[in-house]
Motif scaffolding. Structure first.
Motif, PDB file in Angstrom:
ATOM      1  N   LEU A 102       1.535  -0.975  -8.865  1.00  9.85           N
ATOM      2  CA  LEU A 102       0.960  -0.956  -7.520  1.00  9.85           C
ATOM      3  C   LEU A 102       1.634   0.110  -6.654  1.00  9.85           C
ATOM      4  O   LEU A 102       0.961   0.838  -5.908  1.00  9.85           O
ATOM      5  N   THR A 103       2.949   0.200  -6.753  1.00 14.70           N
ATOM      6  CA  THR A 103       3.667   1.214  -5.974  1.00 14.70           C
ATOM      7  C   THR A 103       3.268   2.613  -6.408  1.00 14.70           C
ATOM      8  O   THR A 103       3.093   3.522  -5.572  1.00 14.70           O
ATOM      9  N   THR A 104       3.105   2.809  -7.708  1.00 13.77           N
ATOM     10  CA  THR A 104       2.653   4.105  -8.216  1.00 13.77           C
ATOM     11  C   THR A 104       1.258   4.435  -7.697  1.00 13.77           C
ATOM     12  O   THR A 104       0.961   5.584  -7.347  1.00 13.77           O
ATOM     13  N   ALA A 105       0.395   3.424  -7.646  1.00 10.52           N
ATOM     14  CA  ALA A 105      -0.977   3.645  -7.178  1.00 10.52           C
ATOM     15  C   ALA A 105      -1.011   4.025  -5.695  1.00 10.52           C
ATOM     16  O   ALA A 105      -1.843   4.829  -5.277  1.00 10.52           O
ATOM     17  N   VAL A 106      -0.126   3.457  -4.895  1.00  8.05           N
ATOM     18  CA  VAL A 106      -0.071   3.824  -3.471  1.00  8.05           C
ATOM     19  C   VAL A 106       0.345   5.279  -3.324  1.00  8.05           C
ATOM     20  O   VAL A 106      -0.226   6.043  -2.540  1.00  8.05           O
ATOM     21  N   THR A 135       5.856 -15.747  -7.389  1.00  8.42           N
ATOM     22  CA  THR A 135       5.069 -14.899  -6.508  1.00  8.42           C
ATOM     23  C   THR A 135       5.932 -13.737  -6.028  1.00  8.42           C
ATOM     24  O   THR A 135       7.101 -13.927  -5.696  1.00  8.42           O
ATOM     25  N   ARG A 136       5.356 -12.558  -6.015  1.00  6.38           N
ATOM     26  CA  ARG A 136       6.032 -11.387  -5.471  1.00  6.38           C
ATOM     27  C   ARG A 136       5.063 -10.684  -4.519  1.00  6.38           C
ATOM     28  O   ARG A 136       3.887 -10.497  -4.847  1.00  6.38           O
ATOM     29  N   VAL A 137       5.568 -10.302  -3.351  1.00  2.00           N
ATOM     30  CA  VAL A 137       4.737  -9.668  -2.325  1.00  2.00           C
ATOM     31  C   VAL A 137       5.256  -8.268  -2.051  1.00  2.00           C
ATOM     32  O   VAL A 137       6.462  -8.068  -1.851  1.00  2.00           O
ATOM     33  N   LEU A 138       4.352  -7.312  -2.057  1.00  2.00           N
ATOM     34  CA  LEU A 138       4.634  -5.950  -1.637  1.00  2.00           C
ATOM     35  C   LEU A 138       3.760  -5.657  -0.413  1.00  2.00           C
ATOM     36  O   LEU A 138       2.601  -6.069  -0.365  1.00  2.00           O
ATOM     37  N   THR A 139       4.303  -4.932   0.541  1.00  5.07           N
ATOM     38  CA  THR A 139       3.546  -4.562   1.725  1.00  5.07           C
ATOM     39  C   THR A 139       3.492  -3.046   1.807  1.00  5.07           C
ATOM     40  O   THR A 139       4.531  -2.377   1.786  1.00  5.07           O
ATOM     41  N   ALA A 140       2.266  -2.523   1.838  1.00  2.57           N
ATOM     42  CA  ALA A 140       2.063  -1.077   1.906  1.00  2.57           C
ATOM     43  C   ALA A 140       1.679  -0.700   3.331  1.00  2.57           C
ATOM     44  O   ALA A 140       0.746  -1.271   3.910  1.00  2.57           O
ATOM     45  N   TYR A 141       2.391   0.271   3.903  1.00  4.19           N
ATOM     46  CA  TYR A 141       2.150   0.736   5.274  1.00  4.19           C
ATOM     47  C   TYR A 141       1.541   2.128   5.222  1.00  4.19           C
ATOM     48  O   TYR A 141       2.029   3.014   4.513  1.00  4.19           O
ATOM     49  N   THR A 142       0.475   2.300   5.974  1.00  5.33           N
ATOM     50  CA  THR A 142      -0.221   3.578   6.014  1.00  5.33           C
ATOM     51  C   THR A 142      -0.700   3.838   7.441  1.00  5.33           C
ATOM     52  O   THR A 142      -0.315   3.126   8.376  1.00  5.33           O
ATOM     53  N   ALA A 143      -1.557   4.847   7.618  1.00  9.58           N
ATOM     54  CA  ALA A 143      -2.083   5.148   8.947  1.00  9.58           C
ATOM     55  C   ALA A 143      -2.964   3.999   9.439  1.00  9.58           C
ATOM     56  O   ALA A 143      -3.561   3.277   8.628  1.00  9.58           O
ATOM     57  N   PRO A 144      -3.069   3.790  10.742  1.00  8.60           N
ATOM     58  CA  PRO A 144      -3.813   2.644  11.274  1.00  8.60           C
ATOM     59  C   PRO A 144      -5.255   2.541  10.787  1.00  8.60           C
ATOM     60  O   PRO A 144      -5.772   1.434  10.598  1.00  8.60           O
ATOM     61  N   ASP A 145      -5.925   3.680  10.580  1.00 11.25           N
ATOM     62  CA  ASP A 145      -7.329   3.643  10.170  1.00 11.25           C
ATOM     63  C   ASP A 145      -7.519   3.865   8.672  1.00 11.25           C
ATOM     64  O   ASP A 145      -8.652   4.028   8.207  1.00 11.25           O
ATOM     65  N   ALA A 146      -6.415   3.856   7.901  1.00  9.22           N
ATOM     66  CA  ALA A 146      -6.509   4.201   6.478  1.00  9.22           C
ATOM     67  C   ALA A 146      -6.360   2.997   5.556  1.00  9.22           C
ATOM     68  O   ALA A 146      -6.278   3.175   4.341  1.00  9.22           O
ATOM     69  N   LEU A 150      -6.904   2.903   1.504  1.00 13.33           N
ATOM     70  CA  LEU A 150      -5.751   2.676   0.643  1.00 13.33           C
ATOM     71  C   LEU A 150      -6.077   1.641  -0.436  1.00 13.33           C
ATOM     72  O   LEU A 150      -5.665   1.797  -1.595  1.00 13.33           O
ATOM     73  N   LEU A 151      -6.826   0.598  -0.086  1.00 16.51           N
ATOM     74  CA  LEU A 151      -7.232  -0.375  -1.097  1.00 16.51           C
ATOM     75  C   LEU A 151      -8.117   0.273  -2.159  1.00 16.51           C
ATOM     76  O   LEU A 151      -7.975   0.000  -3.361  1.00 16.51           O
ATOM     77  N   ASP A 152      -9.035   1.144  -1.738  1.00 20.36           N
ATOM     78  CA  ASP A 152      -9.864   1.870  -2.704  1.00 20.36           C
ATOM     79  C   ASP A 152      -8.996   2.748  -3.607  1.00 20.36           C
ATOM     80  O   ASP A 152      -9.236   2.842  -4.814  1.00 20.36           O
ATOM     81  N   ARG A 153      -8.001   3.379  -3.034  1.00 15.84           N
ATOM     82  CA  ARG A 153      -7.113   4.256  -3.803  1.00 15.84           C
ATOM     83  C   ARG A 153      -6.348   3.449  -4.847  1.00 15.84           C
ATOM     84  O   ARG A 153      -6.225   3.867  -6.008  1.00 15.84           O
ATOM     85  N   ARG A 193      -3.627  -6.202   8.819  1.00 18.04           N
ATOM     86  CA  ARG A 193      -3.722  -5.630  10.165  1.00 18.04           C
ATOM     87  C   ARG A 193      -3.880  -4.121  10.016  1.00 18.04           C
ATOM     88  O   ARG A 193      -3.759  -3.590   8.900  1.00 18.04           O
ATOM     89  N   ALA A 194      -4.152  -3.450  11.105  1.00 19.21           N
ATOM     90  CA  ALA A 194      -4.408  -2.011  11.025  1.00 19.21           C
ATOM     91  C   ALA A 194      -3.228  -1.288  10.381  1.00 19.21           C
ATOM     92  O   ALA A 194      -2.097  -1.370  10.853  1.00 19.21           O
ATOM     93  N   GLY A 195      -3.500  -0.619   9.269  1.00 18.87           N
ATOM     94  CA  GLY A 195      -2.474   0.161   8.588  1.00 18.87           C
ATOM     95  C   GLY A 195      -1.524  -0.640   7.721  1.00 18.87           C
ATOM     96  O   GLY A 195      -0.570  -0.068   7.186  1.00 18.87           O
ATOM     97  N   VAL A 196      -1.760  -1.929   7.533  1.00 19.39           N
ATOM     98  CA  VAL A 196      -0.846  -2.771   6.757  1.00 19.39           C
ATOM     99  C   VAL A 196      -1.642  -3.504   5.687  1.00 19.39           C
ATOM    100  O   VAL A 196      -2.539  -4.300   5.992  1.00 19.39           O
ATOM    101  N   VAL A 197      -1.318  -3.238   4.436  1.00 16.78           N
ATOM    102  CA  VAL A 197      -1.970  -3.871   3.290  1.00 16.78           C
ATOM    103  C   VAL A 197      -0.945  -4.735   2.562  1.00 16.78           C
ATOM    104  O   VAL A 197       0.128  -4.242   2.175  1.00 16.78           O
ATOM    105  N   GLN A 198      -1.273  -5.997   2.379  1.00 20.01           N
ATOM    106  CA  GLN A 198      -0.386  -6.910   1.656  1.00 20.01           C
ATOM    107  C   GLN A 198      -0.886  -7.067   0.231  1.00 20.01           C
ATOM    108  O   GLN A 198      -2.057  -7.368  -0.009  1.00 20.01           O
ATOM    109  N   LEU A 199       0.011  -6.871  -0.734  1.00 16.78           N
ATOM    110  CA  LEU A 199      -0.292  -6.977  -2.161  1.00 16.78           C
ATOM    111  C   LEU A 199       0.507  -8.147  -2.730  1.00 16.78           C
ATOM    112  O   LEU A 199       1.735  -8.159  -2.642  1.00 16.78           O
ATOM    113  N   ARG A 200      -0.192  -9.098  -3.308  1.00 17.84           N
ATOM    114  CA  ARG A 200       0.432 -10.333  -3.774  1.00 17.84           C
ATOM    115  C   ARG A 200       0.230 -10.475  -5.282  1.00 17.84           C
ATOM    116  O   ARG A 200      -0.895 -10.395  -5.781  1.00 17.84           O
TER     117      ARG A 200
END
Length: 325
Positions: A102-106, A135-146, A150-153, A193-200
Motif C-alpha cells: 500500500l505504501t509503495t502504491a501511494v 488490524t493494522r491502519v495506515l493513513t495516507a495524507y495528500t492534497a485536499p482535493d486529491a 489517490l484511491l484510484d492510484r 476527510r479532505a486529503g486524508v485516506v485511511q487504509l485498514r
C-alpha cells in the motif's frame, strides 16, 4: 320264475377303504419337501460370507489410510480454504506485506503514516471457539482535493493479485477501496476527510497465537544510520516553538526481503506558532516537495522521507515517516 334278491352295493376291501378319504375331507395337503441346507463350517459361517467380511474390512482400512494421506498432503502443500486454517502468527506476514504494498502504491502522491498493529481478542470463530483479529491502519495524507484520485492510484498500482477496486458514490460523496491481500486478509480504504485516506488491513477472526513478532534484522554491513523520523519530527517541533509534548509513538515495519523498512514517528504537543508560519514549512527542508500547504494540513516529501503537520487549535500533531523498501 323266481325274483332275484336285491343287489347290495359293493364294499371295497378294508385295506383300500382306509386309503380313501371320506367325502367330507378337503383335497389332500401339499407335501413340502425339506429345505436344502448347506452345512456350516466350524465357525458357523459359509466360506463365501467370511470372504466378503474380510474384503469389506480391508477396503475400510485402505480408505482411512488414503484420507489421512490426503489430509497430510493438503496441510503441507495446499493453500488454506477457510480463514480458520491460519492463526494470527501465520497471517501477520501477509498483513505486513500488504502495508508495504500500500505504501509503495501511494508513492510520491502523499505521505503514509503507519500505526501500531492491534490484536483484539473476544471474537468467535464458532459459538464454542474463541479467536482474535489483527488490524493494522495506515493513513495516507495528500492534497485536499486529491483523495479520490489517490484511491484510484492505489487500486491501479497494487499487484494484480489484490484485485483492488476503487468506488466513488456521487450521491453520498463517499470514496472507498476494497482489495484482497491473500490468505483471507482484507484491505479496505476510505476517504475520511479532505486529503486524508485511511487504509485498514484486517485478518478477520481466526485462532490466536503467542502474538510475538520476530526481532528486526540487524542493518546490513557497511550501512550507516541516518536521520530518523523521530529526529525530523523533533526538529520541526523545535523550529516552530512546540512545547509540552503530550504523546508520542514510534512504529517500524521491516520490508519483506529484510532490506529497508517503513518507519513512522508521531507526537502531539502544544504550539505557539500561527498557521501562516507553518505554511513556510517547506522552506525549512532542502529538496522538499509540497504535497499540501493549506491549513490545517501541511504535507511535504523529500527523498524517501515525508512529514505531516496537522493543526487543531493550540494543539499540533507532527508525524514523520521514512520508507526505504
Amino acid at each position: 320264475m323266481t325274483d332275484d334278491p336285491p343287489a347290495t352295493p359293493a364294499v371295497p376291501p378294508a385295506h383300500l377303504a382306509a386309503a380313501v378319504p371320506p367325502p367330507s375331507a378337503g383335497p389332500p395337503a401339499a407335501t413340502v419337501p425339506p429345505a436344502a441346507t448347506t452345512p456350516p463350517n466350524a465357525a458357523g459361517q459359509s466360506p463365501v460370507r467370511r470372504w466378503w467380511r474380510w474384503w469389506l474390512a480391508a477396503a475400510a482400512v485402505a480408505w482411512i489410510v488414503l484420507l489421512f494421506g490426503l489430509a497430510v498432503q493438503s496441510q503441507r502443500d495446499d493453500s488454506p480454504t477457510v480463514r480458520e486454517q491460519r492463526d494470527i502468527g501465520q497471517a501477520r506476514p501477509v498483513a505486513d506485506r500488504a502495508a508495504i504494498d500500500l505504501t509503495t502504491a501511494v508513492g510520491d502522491a502523499g505521505v503514509v503514516v503507519l500505526a501500531e498493529e492491534q490484536i483484539t481478542e473476544g471474537c468467535r470463530i464458532t459459538p464454542m471457539r474463541p479467536g482474535a483479529e489483527l488490524t493494522r491502519v495506515l493513513t495516507a495524507y495528500t492534497a485536499p482535493d486529491a483523495g479520490p484520485a489517490l484511491l484510484d492510484r492505489i487500486a491501479r498500482r497494487l499487484p494484480a493479485s489484490y484485485a483492488a477496486i476503487a468506488r466513488h458514490d456521487a450521491t453520498t460523496g463517499r470514496s472507498r477501496l476494497g482489495a484482497d491481500a491473500g490468505d483471507f486478509v482484507a484491505v479496505r480504504g476510505e476517504l475520511i476527510r479532505a486529503g486524508v485516506v485511511q487504509l485498514r488491513i484486517s485478518t478477520g477472526c481466526r485462532p490466536a497465537s503467542d502474538g510475538s513478532r520476530p526481532a528486526p534484522a540487524d542493518p546490513r554491513p557497511g550501512t550507516t544510520a541516518g536521520a530518523t523520523p523521530r529526529s525530523h519530527a523533533e526538529l520541526l517541533a523545535g523550529a516552530f516553538g512546540v512545547a509540552d509534548v503530550q504523546a508520542a509513538s514510534s512504529v517500524e515495519l521491516p520490508c519483506p526481503d529484510g532490506d529497508g523498512q517503513l518507519s513512522s514517528y508521531a507526537l502531539t504537543a502544544v504550539s505557539t506558532a500561527e498557521s501562516d508560519e507553518w505554511a513556510s514549512l517547506g522552506f525549512t527542508m532542502p529538496r522538499a516537495t509540497v504535497v499540501s500547504d493549506q491549513p490545517p494540513l501541511f504535507v511535504h516529501r523529500y527523498d524517501t522521507k515525508g512529514t505531516v503537520v496537522r493543526l487543531d487549535g493550540d494543539d499540533v500533531w507532527i508525524a514523520a515517516t521514512d520508507f526505504t523498501c
